[in-house]
Design an enzyme around this catalytic site. Structure first.
Site, short mmCIF file in Angstrom:
data_model
loop_
_atom_site.label_atom_id
_atom_site.label_comp_id
_atom_site.label_asym_id
_atom_site.label_seq_id
_atom_site.Cartn_x
_atom_site.Cartn_y
_atom_site.Cartn_z
CD GLU A 290 -20.34 29.05 -24.33
OE1 GLU A 290 -19.17 29.44 -24.33
OE2 GLU A 290 -21.11 29.22 -25.29
CB SER B 114 -16.67 27.78 -26.67
OG SER B 114 -15.98 28.61 -27.54
NE ARG C 5 -18.85 33.85 -23.89
CZ ARG C 5 -18.42 35.10 -23.94
NH1 ARG C 5 -18.94 36.04 -23.18
NH2 ARG C 5 -17.49 35.44 -24.80
C1 LIG Z 1 -20.80 27.68 -34.30
C2 LIG Z 1 -21.16 28.39 -33.00
C3 LIG Z 1 -20.42 29.51 -32.63
C4 LIG Z 1 -20.75 30.17 -31.41
N1 LIG Z 1 -20.03 31.28 -31.06
C5 LIG Z 1 -20.32 31.94 -29.92
C6 LIG Z 1 -19.59 33.11 -29.55
O1 LIG Z 1 -18.71 33.57 -30.25
N2 LIG Z 1 -19.93 33.72 -28.38
C7 LIG Z 1 -20.94 33.26 -27.59
O2 LIG Z 1 -21.19 33.88 -26.53
N3 LIG Z 1 -21.65 32.17 -27.92
C8 LIG Z 1 -21.37 31.51 -29.07
N4 LIG Z 1 -22.07 30.37 -29.41
C9 LIG Z 1 -23.13 29.88 -28.51
C10 LIG Z 1 -24.54 30.35 -28.91
O3 LIG Z 1 -24.60 30.78 -30.22
C11 LIG Z 1 -25.06 31.47 -28.00
O4 LIG Z 1 -25.03 31.07 -26.66
C12 LIG Z 1 -26.49 31.89 -28.36
O5 LIG Z 1 -26.85 33.03 -27.65
C13 LIG Z 1 -27.51 30.80 -28.09
O6 LIG Z 1 -28.74 31.22 -28.63
P1 LIG Z 1 -29.89 30.20 -28.94
O7 LIG Z 1 -31.08 30.99 -29.30
O8 LIG Z 1 -29.43 29.23 -29.97
O9 LIG Z 1 -30.05 29.51 -27.53
P2 LIG Z 1 -30.58 28.06 -27.20
O10 LIG Z 1 -29.50 27.07 -27.45
O11 LIG Z 1 -31.87 27.80 -27.84
O12 LIG Z 1 -30.78 28.21 -25.62
C14 LIG Z 1 -29.66 28.37 -24.78
C15 LIG Z 1 -30.15 28.59 -23.35
O13 LIG Z 1 -30.89 29.81 -23.28
C16 LIG Z 1 -32.24 29.57 -22.87
N5 LIG Z 1 -33.08 30.48 -23.67
C17 LIG Z 1 -33.09 30.61 -25.02
N6 LIG Z 1 -33.95 31.58 -25.36
C18 LIG Z 1 -34.49 32.07 -24.23
C19 LIG Z 1 -35.44 33.07 -23.93
N7 LIG Z 1 -36.02 33.79 -24.88
N8 LIG Z 1 -35.76 33.28 -22.63
C20 LIG Z 1 -35.19 32.56 -21.65
N9 LIG Z 1 -34.29 31.59 -21.87
C21 LIG Z 1 -33.94 31.35 -23.14
C22 LIG Z 1 -32.51 28.12 -23.16
O14 LIG Z 1 -33.52 27.61 -22.31
C23 LIG Z 1 -31.14 27.52 -22.86
O15 LIG Z 1 -30.97 27.36 -21.49
C24 LIG Z 1 -21.80 29.69 -30.61
C25 LIG Z 1 -22.53 28.56 -31.02
C26 LIG Z 1 -22.20 27.91 -32.20
C27 LIG Z 1 -23.00 26.72 -32.65
#
Ligand SMILES: Cc1cc2nc3c(=O)[nH]c(=O)nc-3n(C[C@H](O)[C@H](O)[C@H](O)COP(=O)(O)OP(=O)(O)OC[C@H]3O[C@@H](n4cnc5c(N)ncnc54)[C@H](O)[C@@H]3O)c2cc1C
Length: 364
Positions: free
Chosen positions: A360, A244, A166
């Site tokens: 996380e 999580s 992670r």
């Molecule tokens: C119901 C649910 C289930 C989930 N299950 C999992 C799982 O099984 N495994 C897992 O690993 N995660 C899981 N997650 C967490 C999440 O989905 C992941 O971490 C996902 O990759 C976040 O993507 P996002 O685009 O929504 O990121 P955001 O929430 O928009 O951003 C997260 C972080 O990344 C940065 N960021 C986003 N995009 C970029 C970019 N293009 N360049 C640089 N920085 C960037 C942001 O600034 C922030 O710091 C889950 C979340 C939910 C709500």
């Protein structure tokens, strides 16, 4: 500038539906728009925050006094087609799960167990997303990113991304330095699913004896995730979360041994029957743990439950999911309520087990 807005409610852009307003907000559909946005922010001395799908982000109740830049660049492209492998280039603003679906439909294996994870493809390397025995670090070959200061593009090969459990350089030493614009994945052609996770293997064996296809694996993973409210679904109140809220603990062998002995010696209160996350490694003990290349992984869900928190526990406007003890859920409250609950859990776990749970999601 196109798509430039003022006073935008951030709660509407996150899966946990929390957060005040952003002073400025812009969704960038191209790399040029992204560069223009960064230059404008620099000129006006605005702080910036990069947002993907908002599924791992908690904005504060007071919002963000600067410019939130949402990645909206789209595109999934077959970059190279080799005999046994393909290289697929995915733009940062693509939905992660649309990319997985595309791979499964085209019989490209390597990301099928990551079905149903919300968020953008661009965020996938940030915390090296993983589930059911797969992590993106196993298939990413390059990450293309924009330096937020110089606005120049940089290519990182897999080994330069410093991936770990992670985490990656983008969440760690280079936090907030780059914007990921494209990710390149190397996937196997006509590949068979590779099942490494006991719970998934069991479920697949129960239903499908042979002829496992990528789409069967995808469907079963989504089914398992839905049972835990780990798929974002409007009709599922327990999915109003960031997934999580705490990562599993990774301990060195010695740290784990010490931890284990404390419990065995009864230094800490007797451990109630552990949950169903038992693995081969932990069969004869009551603490679910997994030996991995990163160290001994200790279930954070188990620590929470055994520190006295039950699934569904709710305080003020925040609670623990009724379907998964690692997910904290917004039950109509505020970010302050959520963080208070997180603190209460961290403190109880520390009090009982002397280990610190690590958050996380990103709190802005
Ligand atoms: C119901 C649910 C289930 C989930 N299950 C999992 C799982 O099984 N495994 C897992 O690993 N995660 C899981 N997650 C967490 C999440 O989905 C992941 O971490 C996902 O990759 C976040 O993507 P996002 O685009 O929504 O990121 P955001 O929430 O928009 O951003 C997260 C972080 O990344 C940065 N960021 C986003 N995009 C970029 C970019 N293009 N360049 C640089 N920085 C960037 C942001 O600034 C922030 O710091 C889950 C979340 C939910 C709500």
């Amino acid at each position: 500038m196109h798509n430039f807005k003022e006073n935008v409610i951030l709660a509407n852009y996150t899966t946990i539906k929390l957060g005040g307003t952003a002073k400025y907000f812009c969704e960038c559909k191209t790399e040029k728009e992204l560069v223009d946005c960064l230059k404008l922010a620099d000129e006006k001395q605005l702080k910036t925050h990069i947002l993907g799908g908002g599924s791992n982000t908690v904005f504060s109740d007071s919002g963000f006094d600067g410019l939130v830049i949402k990645t909206g660049m789209k595109g999934i492209e077959l970059h190279n087609d080799f005999k046994d492998n393909v290289i697929i280039k995915v733009s940062a603003g693509e939905e992660w799960d649309d990319f997985v679906k595309y791979c499964v439909e085209n019989k490209y294996s390597g990301v099928e167990c990551l079905s149903g994870i919300p968020g953008s493809a661009g965020a996938s390397p940030i915390q090296n997303i993983g589930a059911y025995g797969q992590e993106v670090k196993d298939t990413i070959i390059f990450v293309k990113a924009l330096d937020r200061k110089t606005c120049k593009s940089v290519m990182f090969a897999n080994e330069d991304c410093l991936f770990g459990y992670r985490t990656s350089r983008f969440k760690n030493i280079d936090k907030e330095k780059y914007i990921v614009t494209e990710v390149l994945f190397k996937l196997k052609k006509d590949g068979n699913p590779e099942i490494k996770y006991p719970e998934l293997e069991k479920k697949l064996n129960e239903k499908y004896k042979s002829d496992l296809s990528l789409s069967i694996v995808r469907n079963v993973v989504i089914e398992l995730r839905k049972k835990k409210a780990m798929v974002v679904d409007e009709s599922e109140p327990d999915s109003v979360s960031c997934g999580s809220f705490f990562v599993n603990l990774v301990l060195s062998e010695t740290e784990f041994q010490n931890f284990y002995e404390q419990i065995e010696n009864g230094k800490w209160p007797a451990v109630a029957g552990a949950n169903n996350a038992k693995t081969e490694n932990s069969e004869k003990h009551s603490i679910p743990f997994y030996k991995t290349s990163d160290g001994v992984k200790l279930s954070a869900a188990w620590l929470i439950e055994n520190a006295g928190f039950k699934k569904g526990y709710t305080k003020n406007g925040a609670g623990i999911s009724a379907k998964h003890s690692l997910a904290l859920v917004n039950r109509g409250g505020t970010t302050a309520d959520l963080l208070k609950l997180a603190k209460e859990i961290q403190e109880k776990v520390f009090e009982k087990f002397r280990v610190k749970l690590i958050r996380e999601p990103e709190v802005i």
